[in-house]
Every structure is written in C-alpha cells, then in structure tokens.
Design an enzyme around this catalytic site. Structure first.
Site, PDB file in Angstrom:
ATOM      1  N   ASP A  92      -0.765   6.258  13.112  1.00 21.77           N
ATOM      2  CA  ASP A  92      -1.054   7.540  12.474  1.00 21.77           C
ATOM      3  C   ASP A  92      -0.432   7.604  11.084  1.00 21.77           C
ATOM      4  OD1 ASP A  92       1.597   7.791  13.222  1.00 21.77           O
ATOM      5  OD2 ASP A  92       1.334   9.669  14.334  1.00 21.77           O
ATOM      6  N   SER A  93       0.239   6.522  10.686  1.00 20.41           N
ATOM      7  CA  SER A  93       0.686   6.361   9.297  1.00 20.41           C
ATOM      8  C   SER A  93      -0.496   6.395   8.340  1.00 20.41           C
ATOM      9  CB  SER A  93       1.451   5.046   9.139  1.00 20.41           C
ATOM     10  OG  SER A  93       0.746   3.968   9.731  1.00 20.41           O
TER      11      SER A  93
ATOM     12  N   GLU B 137       5.335   8.558  20.642  1.00 14.80           N
ATOM     13  CA  GLU B 137       6.700   8.677  20.151  1.00 14.80           C
ATOM     14  C   GLU B 137       7.531   9.587  21.036  1.00 14.80           C
ATOM     15  OE1 GLU B 137       5.302   8.475  15.425  1.00 14.80           O
ATOM     16  OE2 GLU B 137       6.630  10.081  16.126  1.00 14.80           O
TER      17      GLU B 137
ATOM     18  N   GLU C   3      12.475   2.059  15.374  1.00 12.85           N
ATOM     19  CA  GLU C   3      12.321   2.287  13.940  1.00 12.85           C
ATOM     20  C   GLU C   3      13.584   2.833  13.303  1.00 12.85           C
ATOM     21  OE1 GLU C   3       9.408   4.434  10.628  1.00 12.85           O
ATOM     22  OE2 GLU C   3       8.841   4.457  12.748  1.00 12.85           O
TER      23      GLU C   3
END
Length: 268
Positions: free
Chosen positions: A44-45, A117, A184
């Site tokens: 979704d970046s 996430e 991350e």
C-alpha cells in the site's frame, strides 16, 4: 513453482536470505523476474510512490486489487515467477469478517499471500485466514498505517518495553500461523532476537542484515525518491550498463544473499 512459501521458508534453516521488492505494475515486475527476485510485494506504499499521498492511508482495497492484477499478469509470463504478496490496506481488516472478505479479493486477483500490519491483536484474524487457506505475512515495528499514532515515520523498539512487546507480538503471530513477518525500522539486535525466536521467515526493511529476507520499494532502491530513509541504498548509482535498472535489481539480490546489504550504515 520454485518461489513458493515452502521453499522460501526452507531457506531460513539453510541461512540463505531471499530478496523481496515492492512493485506495482507489469513493467517493473518483468524486470524483477529477469533479475530472479524471489518475492514481489504489492504494497500500500503505492499510495505514496504512485499516487503522491503523504501516507498509505488513502489506498483502497479496489486499488490494491487493480495493482495486484497488473503485477500478476506479468509474473505469470516468467519462467520462474516470484511469490506475490499483497497488502490489506488501512481499515480493510478491522474485523475478522472484513479481513476474510478483502483477503479473498486479493487472492482472487492472483496474490499468493496477504500482508497486514499489527501485533497480538491480529492473532484471531491470522488464525482464521490460515484456516481458510490464505497465507499470511505479518508486519510489526514501524507500521505505516499507524503513522498518526506514532507521530510520524519513526524507528520503533529502542526502549526495553517496546522490545519486549515486539518480540511477544512476533511470537504470537508466528504461533497463529504467519509464514513471514516484516520487521520495519527496528534496531538490528532486536531483529536478530526476533528472527532467532520465531519459526517463520523474517523480512527486514531498516532492520539490519540479520533477517531471513530483505524488502525495498523499487523506486527507492533505484534512487527515484527524494529524501530516502537511512535504510535505503541506491543500487543503480554504481551500475553502468545498457540495462541499469535490471542490473540494479540483480545487484540488490546478490547483496542480500551475501549479507553485504544492509550494511552498518543502514542500521539503527
């Protein structure tokens, strides 16, 4: 299929890291296939690098399906197709039911695995997805969909209590059936502790060279992003050839396998 979940997970035992790149279209997918990149993430970046938003929050499930289909079409033409992972976007998995429905849309679009996430609160969701035959990639540490809660894109896991929570989250996601977990923007020593304490494969981005795999956004690693994060390396700057982009991907893959990337200068 060489690049399937089972084969890539086996590489953890052999200490053979694999490479993942976030890409969103057929052209980049073909270049990644040519370079032998093992996994492609439709992240979704895309909300930031393709659509121009300041975060990932504006991306919809319909947009994720569209880009997944574009990547899958090119990937299917490869002799050795990559494993395809697609993100569940913001608020598309707030309940178990919505997670199942939206994950099914991405799987029908051709994804081999979905990514979401969050930590322990997702255990029930991960278990239900796995029960329904949907492979899961978790994502902890800096989770971009929580950027407003974090107050920006900041390194996570510096404090002992944060480290304990992230380790606990990883263990619970692993136990729930996740096959991969993205780590991350966390300190490398914490990434090593997590990697050593879960059976699933860890995928680092800003987590040092100690994880079982690495992931970078294609635009970042090709030097196309302004003000790149500390963990980004420009793999095209030292590449001189007729096909510098393809060679940059190959250079990245080689560096991951040799654990020469990430170097100390890319760690926190």
């Amino acid at each position: 299929m060489k690049n399937n979940i089972h084969n890539l997970r086996q590489r953890k035992k052999a200490n053979q890291p694999f490479s993942m790149v976030a890409a969103y279209d057929a052209t980049f997918t073909a270049a990644l296939n040519h370079a032998g990149i093992e996994a492609i993430l439709i992240g979704d970046s895309l909300g930031m690098v393709v659509q121009g938003h300041t975060s990932t929050l504006a991306v919809t499930i319909e947009q994720m399906v569209y880009h997944t289909e574009a990547v899958v079409k090119a990937n299917q033409q490869s002799v050795e197709p990559a494993l395809i992972i697609a993100d569940l976007p913001f608020m598309s998995y707030a309940t178990v039911e919505s997670a199942l429905m939206n994950a099914a849309m991405l799987m029908r679009a051709g994804a081999n695995m979905i990514k979401l996430e969050g930590g322990a609160w997702l255990v029930e969701t991960v278990m239900r997805l796995v029960e329904c035959g949907i492979p899961v990639c978790g994502h902890i540490g800096l989770t971009p969909q929580s950027v407003n809660k974090f107050g920006g894109f900041k390194v996570q896991g510096r404090q002992p209590e944060q480290q304990q929570q992230l380790l606990a989250d990883a263990k619970q996601l692993d136990k729930a059936g996740a096959d991969f977990i993205v780590l991350e923007c966390i300190p490398a020593d914490l990434a090593l502790t997590i990697t050593d304490n879960v059976s699933c494969s860890t995928v680092g981005i800003g987590a040092g060279s100690v994880t079982d795999a690495q992931v970078l956004v294609c635009y970042d690693m090709l030097g196309l992003s302004d003000n790149p994060a500390r963990f980004v390396k420009n793999f095209i700057s030292a590449t001189v050839s007729e096909n510098p982009i393809a060679n940059a991907f190959s250079s990245y893959k080689k560096a991951v396998e040799e654990r020469s990337y990430p170097g100390a200068e890319h760690e926190y």
